[in-house]
Design a protein around this motif. Structure first.
Motif: not given
Length: 452
Positions: A65, A89, A91-93, A98-99
């Motif tokens: 994270r 990756p 998505e959306g983090t 990305a995480d």
């Protein structure tokens, strides 16, 4: 006497978002008043690359994270992928990217070439991993990487029975001929040039047949906190790893657990921003500062008050406020050599002489940082003398001019610190900061505008 802090700048640092350049060089933004800024920073490079290696060697999938996304971490990801690890990756983090989800390969496969760039963590952490793969893995990197010391990595792996071809250079490029296993056992090395030699062996040691009993034989071991970080990361994944009091470490053979790991902000990358508060007599707050950490950047909370600054903690916010003047200091920085460029930049702007020692090992980083810092500060009118293991700085009024970065991210940011209170400093190759902080120019301008 210290250089005058404020005068009318030749450009507006609060204006256009595009980097300001003169003949391809970045004009270091000049502070016109004490700073007052709050910033968040991307993840730690040291933690990200350690956790990527452990994730690739783990017994199950892992998720990182808020990892750092930079040249050094991209090189590590691509290298692990070339050995068969899946890195994807999420998505959306992530505020800064990305995480990452990491799935270990059932069997590591060599027969590849790894580009180390200038990343010491790649060139020192991955040869033991490649020894656990099947097939040859060639390591190479940038021109500067070929000058970095690698003899300890090569000789230590050979002592463990690994076949390495280097044509006698003890440097990049070289080839690790992996046979899918490493015997392990007892080993003594001299890690005086870099703690990464120790961490590189420890990170893979749980996968060695007999684990590893490792001992350092040199006179001085630099950057001990980085080894503490490695041991802590191993233990957090269930590995039986211990540090002795006499420069020794043990890792028992066993599984490395998959894990979900939150990566802390990079506290070493906080150094130039907090230094900015000191040299401008302003205030800078970094958010997300961990309550406890193995990162060497945490030492800034103890070092910056020596210059006359004050440091305050409020939850996860660390605030540095500069004093009326910048005092000179005398300090042994052997545990935090990567902080030296920022500390030396502050000292060059102080009202009194400083002596910073215990950092002879930074001659072997991306460049010879002792020689580079002395050369660049002296070129701007300073008076810096190289010592066997450090620098003696006698502050002088500084003037503008070209500041060379030597393809070294921390040299570039040191020049930016000096440029805050010195008219006309031009940074050569500010893009080299992408090694560990691609957002540096934007964050720096944001800081001058009050933070992001």
């Amino acid at each position: 006497m210290p250089v005058s802090r404020y005068s009318k700048p030749e450009f507006n640092p609060y204006g256009d978002d595009a980097p300001i350049t003169v003949d391809e060089h970045w004009v270091a933004p000049r502070a016109t008043a004490p700073l007052d800024a709050t910033l968040s920073l991307p993840g730690s490079k040291s933690l990200t690359n350690r956790e990527l290696v452990l994730s690739a060697l783990a017994s199950g999938p892992s998720v990182l994270r808020a990892p750092l996304h930079s040249r050094d971490t991209d090189l590590m990801i691509e290298a692990l992928r070339s050995l068969g690890t899946t890195v994807s990756p999420v998505e959306g983090t992530g505020e800064y990217g990305a995480d990452l989800e990491i799935t270990p390969a059932e069997e590591l496969i060599g027969s590849t070439t790894i580009d180390c760039g200038l990343a010491g963590t790649v060139m020192r952490f991955l040869p033991p991993v490649a020894a656990l793969a099947l097939g040859p893995t060639t390591f190479d990197g940038d021109e500067g990487a070929r000058r970095r010391p690698m003899a300890t990595t090569i000789t230590s792996l050979r002592a463990l029975g690994v076949d390495i071809g280097d044509d006698g250079r003890a440097a990049l490029p070289f080839t690790v001929h992996g046979f899918g296993r490493v015997a392990g056992g007892s080993l003594t090395i001299d890690a005086s040039a870099s703690s990464q030699f120790v961490s590189g062996l420890l990170l893979s040691a749980a996968r060695f047949d007999d684990g590893l009993e490792l001992r350092h034989s040199g006179a001085r071991l630099p950057s001990q906190p980085h080894i503490d970080m490695t041991i802590a990361a191993l233990r957090a994944r269930g590995v039986d790893a211990e540090s002795g009091d006499d420069g020794s470490w043990s890792v028992r053979a066993g599984a490395i657990a998959g894990a979900e790991v939150a990566i802390e902000p990079d506290l070493s990358n906080a150094a130039p921003f907090l230094a900015a508060a000191v040299v401008t007599g302003g205030r800078v707050t970094i958010t997300g500062w961990p309550e406890s950490t193995t990162q060497v950047g945490a030492d800034l909370a103890d070092i910056l008050p020596l210059f006359g600054a004050t440091v305050e903690r409020d939850g996860d916010r660390l605030t540095v406020t500069g004093g009326d003047t910048v005092r000179g200091i005398s300090i042994d920085l052997s545990t935090g050599g990567e902080l030296a460029p920022a500390i030396v930049a502050i000292a060059a702007l102080a009202a009194e002489p400083s002596e910073i020692t215990g950092i002879g090992h930074i001659r072997h980083h991306e460049t010879d940082r002792l020689a580079a810092l002395a050369t660049e500060i002296n070129n701007l009118g300073g008076a810096v003398v190289e010592l066997p293991d450090g620098l003696a700085i006698t502050p002088q009024p500084l003037h503008g001019g070209l500041w060379s970065s030597y393809a070294d991210h921390r040299m570039a940011t040191a020049g930016a610190i000096i440029g805050l209170v010195t008219d006309g400093v031009l940074i050569e190759d500010i893009a080299t900061t992408a090694k560990t902080l691609p957002q540096f120019p934007e964050l720096w301008r944001g800081m001058l505008a009050g933070g992001l």
